[in-house]
Every structure is written in structure tokens, then in C-alpha cells.
Design a protein around this motif. Structure first.
Motif, short mmCIF file in Angstrom:
data_model
loop_
_atom_site.label_atom_id
_atom_site.label_comp_id
_atom_site.label_asym_id
_atom_site.label_seq_id
_atom_site.Cartn_x
_atom_site.Cartn_y
_atom_site.Cartn_z
N TRP A 180 -40.12 58.33 4.78
CA TRP A 180 -41.14 58.44 5.84
C TRP A 180 -41.74 59.84 5.86
CZ3 TRP A 180 -40.31 61.19 10.57
CH2 TRP A 180 -41.25 60.95 11.58
N GLN A 181 -40.89 60.86 5.80
CA GLN A 181 -41.39 62.24 5.82
C GLN A 181 -42.21 62.54 4.57
OE1 GLN A 181 -37.52 64.11 6.38
NE2 GLN A 181 -38.06 64.65 8.50
N ARG A 182 -41.69 62.17 3.41
CA ARG A 182 -42.36 62.43 2.13
C ARG A 182 -43.73 61.77 2.06
NH1 ARG A 182 -39.39 59.30 -1.53
NH2 ARG A 182 -40.89 57.69 -0.98
N ASP A 183 -43.85 60.57 2.65
CA ASP A 183 -45.06 59.78 2.52
C ASP A 183 -46.02 59.91 3.71
OD1 ASP A 183 -44.19 58.93 0.02
OD2 ASP A 183 -43.20 57.15 0.84
N GLY A 184 -45.93 61.01 4.42
CA GLY A 184 -46.89 61.28 5.50
C GLY A 184 -46.77 60.34 6.68
N HIS A 185 -45.51 60.00 7.03
CA HIS A 185 -45.20 59.13 8.16
C HIS A 185 -45.67 57.69 7.93
CE1 HIS A 185 -44.62 62.69 11.14
NE2 HIS A 185 -43.89 62.79 10.05
N LYS A 186 -45.68 57.27 6.66
CA LYS A 186 -46.00 55.89 6.29
C LYS A 186 -44.78 55.27 5.61
CE LYS A 186 -50.88 56.75 5.50
NZ LYS A 186 -51.95 56.77 4.50
N VAL A 187 -44.56 54.00 5.85
CA VAL A 187 -43.51 53.24 5.17
C VAL A 187 -44.07 51.86 4.82
CG1 VAL A 187 -41.52 54.42 6.19
CG2 VAL A 187 -42.51 52.46 7.37
N THR A 188 -43.52 51.29 3.77
CA THR A 188 -43.97 49.98 3.31
C THR A 188 -42.81 49.00 3.35
OG1 THR A 188 -45.62 50.99 1.87
CG2 THR A 188 -45.03 48.71 1.39
N PHE A 189 -43.06 47.86 3.97
CA PHE A 189 -42.10 46.77 4.05
C PHE A 189 -42.54 45.69 3.06
CE2 PHE A 189 -41.98 48.93 8.10
CZ PHE A 189 -40.62 49.06 8.34
N HIS A 190 -41.57 45.08 2.36
CA HIS A 190 -41.85 44.06 1.35
C HIS A 190 -41.13 42.76 1.71
CE1 HIS A 190 -42.56 47.81 -0.87
NE2 HIS A 190 -43.45 47.10 -1.54
N PHE A 191 -41.84 41.65 1.57
CA PHE A 191 -41.30 40.34 1.90
C PHE A 191 -41.52 39.39 0.73
CE2 PHE A 191 -42.54 42.57 5.68
CZ PHE A 191 -41.44 42.42 6.51
N ASN A 192 -40.74 38.32 0.68
CA ASN A 192 -40.89 37.38 -0.43
C ASN A 192 -41.79 36.19 -0.08
OD1 ASN A 192 -39.18 35.78 1.09
ND2 ASN A 192 -37.56 35.66 -0.45
N SER A 193 -42.47 36.24 1.03
CA SER A 193 -43.49 35.23 1.35
C SER A 193 -44.49 35.82 2.34
CB SER A 193 -42.86 33.96 1.95
OG SER A 193 -42.55 34.15 3.31
N THR A 194 -45.69 35.29 2.30
CA THR A 194 -46.71 35.75 3.25
C THR A 194 -46.30 35.37 4.67
OG1 THR A 194 -48.01 33.75 2.89
CG2 THR A 194 -48.61 35.69 1.60
N ARG A 195 -45.61 34.26 4.81
CA ARG A 195 -45.18 33.82 6.15
C ARG A 195 -44.27 34.86 6.79
NH1 ARG A 195 -40.95 30.03 8.45
NH2 ARG A 195 -39.88 30.42 6.50
N TYR A 196 -43.32 35.39 6.03
CA TYR A 196 -42.40 36.40 6.58
C TYR A 196 -43.15 37.70 6.90
CZ TYR A 196 -38.62 33.36 4.94
OH TYR A 196 -37.77 32.30 4.72
N ARG A 197 -44.05 38.11 6.00
CA ARG A 197 -44.83 39.33 6.26
C ARG A 197 -45.71 39.15 7.49
NH1 ARG A 197 -49.11 40.57 2.09
NH2 ARG A 197 -50.00 38.77 3.16
N ASP A 198 -46.39 38.01 7.58
CA ASP A 198 -47.29 37.78 8.71
C ASP A 198 -46.51 37.71 10.02
OD1 ASP A 198 -49.30 37.75 6.83
OD2 ASP A 198 -49.60 35.58 6.90
N ASN A 199 -45.33 37.13 9.97
CA ASN A 199 -44.49 37.07 11.17
C ASN A 199 -44.05 38.49 11.57
OD1 ASN A 199 -43.07 35.73 13.28
ND2 ASN A 199 -41.18 36.02 12.12
N PHE A 200 -43.71 39.31 10.58
CA PHE A 200 -43.35 40.71 10.85
C PHE A 200 -44.49 41.43 11.56
CE2 PHE A 200 -43.61 45.16 9.48
CZ PHE A 200 -42.43 45.65 9.99
N ILE A 201 -45.70 41.30 11.04
CA ILE A 201 -46.86 41.97 11.65
C ILE A 201 -47.10 41.44 13.06
CG2 ILE A 201 -49.35 42.29 11.48
CD1 ILE A 201 -48.97 42.13 8.38
#
Length: 100
Positions: A49-70
Motif C-alpha cells: 500500500w505504501q509503495r504503490d501510493g496508497h493503492k491496492v489491487t484485489f483479484h477474484f476468480n469471477s466477475t460476480r465475486y469482484r462485483d459483489n466486493f465492489i
């Protein structure tokens, strides 16, 4: 790496609040209902988080899981973060000490 390749549906968020990022890590575990839920939040530690300018990336194995996360992140944390990038072709990479 083969299992990580399946976790290609990503969302990158920006937040200056590390506690909120940590809470989102837990939320990603909840939203990635099948498979290895730890892959979803790989690369989101404090140093990342610190290295990437307070950005982090989450990865999911389906769009349904990612969309539910958002959707759940928006409901639970209406302020304090923003979605910066979303991709359907951004495979997760193994983190140090994490194997398939």
C-alpha cells in the motif's frame, strides 16, 4: 502460478486510510466464496500500500465475486476510498511465501 492465473478479475482502490484497506482485505475474503480466498487480497499489505501510493489491487476468480466486493465495499464504506482501475485480464501473482 496456474491457480493465480484464474484470479484475473481485478479492482484497484485508492485509500489514505490503512485501517479501511485492512477491513477491505477481510471483505475480499468474504466475497471470494470459492477457491483460495487468500489470493484475492495478495499484495495488499501495508508495505504494498505504501509503495504503490496508497493503492491496492484485489483479484477474484469471477466477475460476480469482484462485483459483489465492489457493491459491498460501497455499502459498508461509503467514503474514504475510490475505485481507480477495474480489469477482466489482470492475473494475480504469487506473493512471497504463498504457493499454489
Amino acid at each position: 502460478m496456474s491457480q493465480h492465473r484464474d484470479y484475473k478479475y481485478s479492482v484497484t482502490i485508492h485509500s489514505d486510510d490503512l485501517a479501511l484497506v485492512c477491513a477491505m482485505r477481510g471483505l475480499s475474503l468474504h466475497c471470494q466464496e470459492t477457491g483460495n480466498a487468500r489470493i484475492a487480497w495478495g499484495g495488499t499489505k501495508r508495505g504494498d500500500w505504501q509503495r504503490d501510493g496508497h493503492k491496492v489491487t484485489f483479484h477474484f476468480n469471477s466477475t460476480r465475486y469482484r462485483d459483489n466486493f465492489i457493491s459491498e465495499a460501497t455499502r459498508l464504506f461509503p467514503t474514504g476510498w475510490e475505485k481507480t482501475v477495474q480489469s477482466d485480464n489482470d492475473p494475480a501473482t504469487p506473493q512471497s511465501g504463498q504457493e499454489d
